[in-house]
Design a protein around this motif. Structure first.
Motif, short mmCIF file in Angstrom:
data_model
loop_
_atom_site.label_atom_id
_atom_site.label_comp_id
_atom_site.label_asym_id
_atom_site.label_seq_id
_atom_site.Cartn_x
_atom_site.Cartn_y
_atom_site.Cartn_z
N ALA A 81 35.16 31.16 49.34
CA ALA A 81 34.91 31.53 47.95
C ALA A 81 34.96 33.04 47.80
CB ALA A 81 33.54 31.01 47.51
N CYS A 82 35.56 33.49 46.70
CA CYS A 82 35.64 34.93 46.42
C CYS A 82 35.83 35.13 44.92
CB CYS A 82 36.81 35.53 47.20
SG CYS A 82 36.83 37.34 47.20
N HIS A 83 34.95 35.89 44.31
CA HIS A 83 35.05 36.19 42.88
C HIS A 83 35.25 34.93 42.05
CE1 HIS A 83 34.82 40.56 43.03
NE2 HIS A 83 35.61 40.55 44.08
N GLY A 84 34.54 33.87 42.39
CA GLY A 84 34.59 32.64 41.62
C GLY A 84 35.76 31.74 41.93
N GLY A 85 36.74 32.23 42.66
CA GLY A 85 37.89 31.41 43.08
C GLY A 85 37.86 31.20 44.58
N ARG B 72 39.38 40.73 42.76
CA ARG B 72 38.47 40.84 41.62
C ARG B 72 39.22 40.77 40.30
NH1 ARG B 72 36.66 45.10 38.40
NH2 ARG B 72 38.37 46.24 39.38
N TYR C 288 29.41 30.28 48.54
CA TYR C 288 29.81 31.46 49.32
C TYR C 288 29.38 31.36 50.79
CZ TYR C 288 31.55 33.57 45.15
OH TYR C 288 32.30 33.81 44.03
N THR D 237 32.56 40.08 46.52
CA THR D 237 32.28 39.45 45.22
C THR D 237 31.07 40.09 44.56
OG1 THR D 237 33.24 37.38 46.00
CG2 THR D 237 31.77 37.25 44.09
#
Lengths: 292, 292
Positions: free
Chosen positions: A9-13, A78, B268, B277
Motif C-alpha cells: 500500500a502507498c498513498h491509498g493505492g 503521491r 500498510y 505516504t
C-alpha cells in the motif's frame, strides 16, 4: 501473463512488482506498477471493465537502471495517486540471455537496451522498441485497468530518448511525451554511436536516424504531440556532449507540428534529485493531456 | 570535521553526503543532509551566523539501513524544502571496526547499533546513543546552520525506538518526537532481547529498561514532549510481536506528562511505501513544534 511478486500500500493505492515471460525478448521481465486506490491486478481471463480503465503513464529508465529506480527514487506516487494515474515502469533491457559480453559494459547490453529493435544477429533478442510499444501494452491491457486510448510516455536520459522515439514513431499512440535530460540526438554522441553501432550495425545510418529523436522531430508529420523536456545545467553528460538537447530544440523549432517546451535548470545535475524536483510538473503536464 | 563527499541540487536546496572521523566510535562515519535554499556547509573555523540557523530534524533509520535509505526513499525533501527544515540522516552503527562477528547478523552489529551505549567490552565502541545525542550535534552545529535550540527527532522501526529513547532520556533537547512503526518495548521482544543482551549484558535488566521507550514513557517527568506514532496494520513485524506499540500507548495513557498520538493505518506494511505516504504529516507535526 503478469504475475505478482509483491504488493505494498502507498498513498491509498498499491505499488506492485510484477513479472512475465516475454516471448519477444526470450526471457522473464519485471516491471513496477503503481495503481491508484481501487484498481487491481486481475487474472487475464477476466475482462477489465472499460469504465474502470485509467489514464496511464509509462516511464522509461536510463542506463544501468531497472524497474526499481524510478518508482523508488522519483517521488512520483503521491501526485499520481492524487491525479488517478497508473504508473508503469519497465526494465531497460532483456536480462540473462547468455549473449557473450552482455554484462561487460554499463552502456551496452544488459541495462542498456536503448529502446531499439536490434538488427545485428548477435543482439537479435534486444527488441526493446517492440517490447515497449507492443508486447508490454497488450499485457497491461489484459490484466490491469490501463486505458489504451489514454496513454502517455516519459523517461530519463536513455529513457528520455526512448520515450521521444516511441511517441514520434507511433503518432497518435501517446497523448503527450516528456523527458528528463534525454539523449536527444544519439546519432551524434558517443553513447549513441556505441549502442546504435552495436545493435543496428555500424554502416546502417538510415536505421540509426529512425531511432534519433532529433531526426524524427525534424520530419514528424503526425498529429500534434505536446513535448516537455527538463534539463539540468550542471549535468555532466550535458557538458560532455552526450545529450545535445539544443539539436532537438532546433529541430522542433523547424517543424510547425511540434510543440516542445524546453526548460534548462540552473544548478541541477543528471540524478534522481533533479527528477524528483520536477516530477510533479511532468505528472500534471501528462494528466492535462490525458484528460483533455 | 565534516567533509563533503557529494552534493546535488534538489527542490531548491542541496542534498549532501558528508563524512567525518568519529573519535567516539573509532571509525569514519557518513551521513546524508538536506539543506534548504541558501544554506551551506562551511569550514569549521568559520562561525555560523546564529540568525541563519534553521530548525532541524534528525531521522534515525532502521535495521540494515545506512545514511542513504531515508533521504532516497522517504520523499521528504520536497516538504522539508517548503518548510525550511534541515534534515539529518546518520548511519545506524559504526562500520568496519573489525570486531569478530560484527557482520554476521542483520539484526545485531553492523547496521544494527540500536542507539544504545554498549557496556559489554567486546562492543564497547558501539556508542550510538552518545553519537546521536552528543558527538553528531556538536559537529552539525560547528559547520552547518543547525539551530541547537530547535531540533526534533524521528525514526523508523529500530530508529523509531532510537528517536523515542533519545528524546525521553534528554528532556528539553528535542521539541517533538515521532516514529514510524517503532520497536516500542524492546525489553519484551526478540530483537530487543538479542540487541540489549549483546550490547548491555544478559543480566543487566536495569540498563535494558533505561533504553526502553515504554519504560521511559511510564516514568517520564520532564517538560511535555509531543509524540506522534504511525503504524501499519499489515506490518509483519507488528504481527509477530517485535513492535508492541500497544504497550507504549498504555504507558503514555498512564502518564499525564506524555501527549502521544497513535495512528494505526489499515493496509500498510513496514516499508518505505508506508513511510512516504505519511511523511508529510510528520514534517508538518515537527515544523509546528519547532516554530511554535
Amino acid at each position: 501473463m503478469l504475475t505478482q511478486i509483491s504488493a505494498a500500500a502507498c498513498h491509498g493505492g498499491t505499488v506492485l512488482k510484477l513479472a512475465h515471460a516475454s516471448p519477444l525478448l526470450g526471457c522473464d521481465m519485471k516491471l513496477s506498477v503503481f495503481l491508484p486506490a481501487g484498481a487491481a491486478l486481475r487474472p487475464s481471463d477476466a475482462a477489465v471493465d472499460a469504465a474502470a480503465r485509467l489514464p496511464t503513464l509509462l516511464f522509461l529508465s536510463g542506463l544501468t537502471c531497472n524497474e526499481d529506480n524510478f518508482i523508488t527514487k522519483a517521488c512520483a506516487v503521491r501526485t499520481a495517486a492524487r491525479l488517478g494515474l497508473v504508473l508503469v515502469c519497465p526494465d531497460t533491457s532483456p536480462r540473462g540471455l547468455g549473449i557473450a559480453g552482455e554484462d561487460d559494459s554499463w552502456d551496452f547490453g544488459t541495462g542498456a537496451g536503448f529502446y531499439v529493435d536490434a538488427t545485428e544477429p548477435k543482439w537479435a533478442r534486444y527488441q526493446m522498441f517492440s517490447y515497449i510499444t507492443r508486447e508490454l501494452p497488450a499485457l497491461l491491457q489484459a490484466q490491469l485497468p490501463v486505458d489504451p486510448l489514454r496513454m502517455s510516455i516519459f523517461g530519463h536520459s536513455m529513457g528520455g530518448h526512448g520515450a521521444l522515439v516511441c511517441a514520434l514513431r507511433n503518432p497518435g499512440t501517446f497523448k503527450s511525451v516528456s523527458a528528463f535530460a534525454p539523449i536527444s540526438n544519439p546519432i551524434n554522441c558517443p553513447w549513441g554511436h556505441k549502442a546504435f553501432g552495436g545493435y543496428l550495425g555500424t554502416d546502417n545510418k538510415d536505421a540509426w536516424k529512425a531511432y534519433d529523436a532529433t531526426e524524427l522531430t525534424r520530419g514528424y508529420s503526425g498529429p500534434e504531440v505536446p513535448v516537455l523536456v527538463d534539463q539540468g545545467a550542471e549535468d555532466s553528460f550535458l557538458k560532455n556532449g552526450q545529450l545535445l538537447p539544443d539539436n532537438l530544440v532546433a529541430a522542433a523549432a523547424s517543424n510547425p507540428r511540434m510543440h516542445l517546451e524546453y526548460r534548462l535548470h540552473k544548478d541541477y545535475d543528471h540524478s534522481y534529485w533533479f527528477i524528483q524536483t520536477f516530477i510533479d510538473d511532468h505528472l500534471e503536464f501528462h494528466h492535462k493531456h490525458l484528460t483533455a
